[in-house]
Design an enzyme around this catalytic site. Structure first.
Site, PDB file in Angstrom:
ATOM      1  N   LYS A 110       0.861  -1.189   0.000  1.00  0.00           N
ATOM      2  CA  LYS A 110       0.000   0.000   0.000  1.00  0.00           C
ATOM      3  C   LYS A 110       0.896   1.237   0.000  1.00  0.00           C
ATOM      4  O   LYS A 110       1.953   1.242   0.640  1.00  0.00           O
ATOM      5  CB  LYS A 110      -0.879  -0.051   1.254  1.00  0.00           C
ATOM      6  CG  LYS A 110      -1.953   1.023   1.362  1.00  0.00           C
ATOM      7  CD  LYS A 110      -2.799   0.771   2.616  1.00  0.00           C
ATOM      8  CE  LYS A 110      -3.910   1.777   2.801  1.00  0.00           C
ATOM      9  NZ  LYS A 110      -4.749   1.463   3.995  1.00  0.00           N
ATOM     10  N   SER A 192      -9.580   1.240   3.130  1.00  0.00           N
ATOM     11  CA  SER A 192      -8.754   2.059   2.252  1.00  0.00           C
ATOM     12  C   SER A 192      -7.652   1.269   1.553  1.00  0.00           C
ATOM     13  O   SER A 192      -7.001   1.794   0.654  1.00  0.00           O
ATOM     14  CB  SER A 192      -8.131   3.215   3.042  1.00  0.00           C
ATOM     15  OG  SER A 192      -7.186   2.715   3.994  1.00  0.00           O
ATOM     16  N   SER A 216      -9.883  -0.821   7.364  1.00  0.00           N
ATOM     17  CA  SER A 216      -9.240  -0.725   6.053  1.00  0.00           C
ATOM     18  C   SER A 216      -8.558  -1.989   5.542  1.00  0.00           C
ATOM     19  O   SER A 216      -8.124  -2.031   4.394  1.00  0.00           O
ATOM     20  CB  SER A 216      -8.226   0.420   6.037  1.00  0.00           C
ATOM     21  OG  SER A 216      -8.901   1.647   5.927  1.00  0.00           O
TER      22      SER A 216
END
Ligand SMILES: *[C@@H]1O[C@H](CO)[C@@H](O)[C@H](O)[C@H]1NC(C)=O
Ligand SMILES: *[C@@H]1O[C@H](CO)[C@@H](O)[C@H](O)[C@H]1NC(C)=O
Ligand SMILES: *[C@@H]1O[C@H](CO)[C@@H](O)[C@H](O)[C@H]1NC(C)=O
Ligand SMILES: CC(=O)N[C@H]1CO[C@H](CO)[C@@H](O)[C@@H]1O
Length: 560
Positions: A110, A192, A216
């Protein structure tokens, strides 16, 4: 160590290696849509293919669907060193220096997880405000992956600032654009850790890492047909450049999004551990367990598992509720004792509580400034949260495009906080521990003598179960929305549609990862929900190992 001469030797070794490859022996090559770490390691060990082949194949798969075709925008950047790093890993393997299950395995991170800047990749949480910024070093989890021999393949798109900027769509970032799901065209990928999840769901990498502050990892892994672990805060280090790009040291945690419980156990074993740079990690037991030893069928036999009914009822749609009831039957069938209801004493107070946002807002303002102060260089000059708000307002074309004109509300709310010594902050922090742990998860576990709670992943969200820093959660695939599900209006993505996946979450007390991996593994092995439905046809990349084996270093890529 990466001198030119050394690379030359490695190239030559690779050449020898290529000609000693067993090729297409009795073992079929793994399908990269589904391939597990164990299958990939077996193929590497047999020399059916190399890490260089793997990296080529994953890059070609990304190329097929990331900007072209369904245009998932799951991957932000590819590591220009990845092929070279793969050659090194292959040479090490040939010399007998392979060091464990992640050796030579490509991983996507990420974009809030730092990588050393001279490698060429950005670490930006998806924001142009941090483009070109220079973290002083790898995040600790990145360094641990490299030490385990993993190859950092690239950076994944995300909901910008891990969805802490304001009213943005899940999976959208200024730098990456709108990421979408592989299970229905233009569907919400959840977030996310959106790009990590979409990439893992169709095999754009062997493994991806995400982060969770409030849902997330659990939410996108569930909504993309994956296994996700939200480790206890403090099991995996957040330290790095100065940290991973933070929201809150009280709630941020880094974990894997992968296709199986076994892969999750392998990755967690590699990234967990104490880190002097992150004080929260010193609370964990001294020795990181080998989580793969928890992968034992039969773990559910006699296990007492609770259902927090009042936190579930009325909060999930009918197909999810039905799949959940049938999962409870499966758990019973595997010998678990289901205690139903096993409610959290604090459930009603959690729903009314605004304590979580006080903590996150306060922490973010302080910690994002600390993060930026620790950067070696920031070309945009941003140093504080106020600077970030100004940057976005000054670059509406990049950061506030339609329909996201008014999408800084969380930033603005956080900017109004007055620091970590404010009485309101300290009271909210204490209330979160009390509601989430003491009178929440831990109270239910103790009252009913349980090893875990189980609930639909979609019920694990703010104000239903307060995200307790001191607990751990685990999502596994549970089912898919039925074919007669109405397609909701795209705004800008589709929230509900046929075939969208959903998950089952296990929750436990702090540092109970080992026990819960066993329970989740038992359920997964009995159900294999993930393989019951694939992404839509155009979403599935076609490049496989067979298409790249034989491409040699220096010849360029010949992916179809
Ligand atoms: C990182 O951002 C810079 C802009 O500062 C850009 O030039 C560069 O291409 C980016 N790196 C990668 C690998 O995309
Ligand atoms: C925080 O939680 C406590 C305990 O439930 C509650 O009394 C208080 O009102 C909450 N504070 C906010 C701001 O919601
Ligand atoms: C709690 O459950 C375990 C099985 O998980 C059982 O062995 C133990 O006797 C139980 N303890 C109490 C106090 O009921
Ligand atoms: C690897 C890759 O495809 N990166 C792309 C991600 O999205 C941005 C914005 O569209 C592109 O500029 C990158 O090339």
């Amino acid at each position: 160590m990466h001198g030119v001469w050394l690379l030359r030797i490695i190239f030559n070794l690779h050449f020898v290696f290529a000609f000693s490859q067993a090729g297409f022996g009795p073992h079929p090559l793994p399908d990269l849509y589904e391939a597990s770490i164990t299958e990939l390691q077996a193929g590497l060990a047999r020399r059916d293919f190399t890490s260089f082949d793997l990296v080529q194949a994953y890059i070609a798969r990304i190329d097929e669907v990331n900007q072209k075709g369904p245009s998932f925008r799951a991957v932000l950047e590819i590591n220009r060193n990845a092929l070279k790093d793969a050659l090194v890993a292959d040479a090490e393997r040939l010399l007998g220096l392979s060091n464990g299950p992640l050796h030579g395995i490509p991983v996507l991170l990420k974009d809030n997880i730092a990588t050393f800047a001279s490698e060429g990749m950005n670490t930006t949480a998806g924001s142009f405000a941090l483009e070109g910024s220079v973290p002083p070093r790898d995040a600790t989890v990145t360094a641990k992956l490299r030490r385990a021999g993993a190859i950092i393949l690239g950076k994944a798109n995300l909901s910008e600032w891990a969805h802490f900027r304001g009213n943005l769509a899940s999976g959208w970032s200024g730098r990456g654009g709108q990421c979408t799901s592989a299970f229905f065209p233009n569907a919400d990928p959840s977030g996310s850790s959106s790009g990590s999840a979409v990439a893992a769901s169709i095999g754009l990498a062997a493994v991806t890492l995400g982060s969770e502050t409030d849902g997330s990892i659990i939410s996108p892994s569930s909504k993309n047909n994956l296994v996700g672990i939200k480790p206890t805060v403090g099991l995996t280090s957040r330290a790095g450049g100065t940290s991973i790009i933070p929201i809150s040291s009280n709630q941020d945690t880094v974990g894997p999004l992968v296709r199986s419980v076994a892969d999750a156990a392998i990755v967690l074993s590699a990234i967990a551990g104490r880190d002097p740079r992150d004080a929260f990690t010193l609370a964990q037991p001294a020795r990181v367990p080998d989580y793969t030893r928890a992968l034992q069928q039969g773990a559910l036999r006699g296990a007492r598992i609770g259902v927090p009914r009042t936190s579930i009822s009325g909060r999930v749609s009918a197909p999810i509720a039905a799949a959940f009831e049938s999962a409870l039957d499966t758990l019973r069938g595997l010998g678990a004792v289901i205690v139903d209801p096993a409610d959290l004493p604090s459930a009603a107070e959690m729903r009314a509580s605004g304590n979580e946002s006080i903590v996150l807002d306060t922490d973010f303002k302080v910690e994002v400034a600390q993060y930026m102060a620790g950067l070696t260089r920031v070309p945009t000059g941003v140093r504080t949260l106020a600077d970030l708000i100004t940057f976005n307002s000054a670059h509406p074309d990049l950061e506030l495009p339609p329909p996201f004109f008014n999408s800084q509300s969380t930033f603005i709310q956080a900017e109004a906080t007055t620091g970590k010594t404010s009485p309101a902050y300290l009271a909210a922090l204490a209330a979160n521990h009390d509601l989430g742990r003491t009178r929440g998860i831990d109270a239910a576990l103790q009252t009913f003598n349980l090893s875990a709670l189980v609930l639909p992943s979609s019920a694990v969200r703010a104000r239903v179960i307060v995200r307790p820093p001191d607990a751990f959660a685990f999502a596994v695939p549970l089912g898919f929305l039925p074919d007669d599900t109405p397609v909701s209006q795209a705004n800008p993505t589709i929230a509900s549609a046929p075939g969208l996946p959903f998950g089952l979450a296990f929750m436990g007390t702090a540092f109970s990862e080992f026990a819960l991996i066993g329970l989740a593994f038992d359920f997964e092995q009995a159900t294999h929900v993930r393989t019951q439905r694939r992404a839509f046809a155009a979403a599935v990349p076609k490049t496989q190992l067979a298409d790249v084996i034989g491409n040699r270093p220096g010849k360029g890529l010949r992916a179809k």
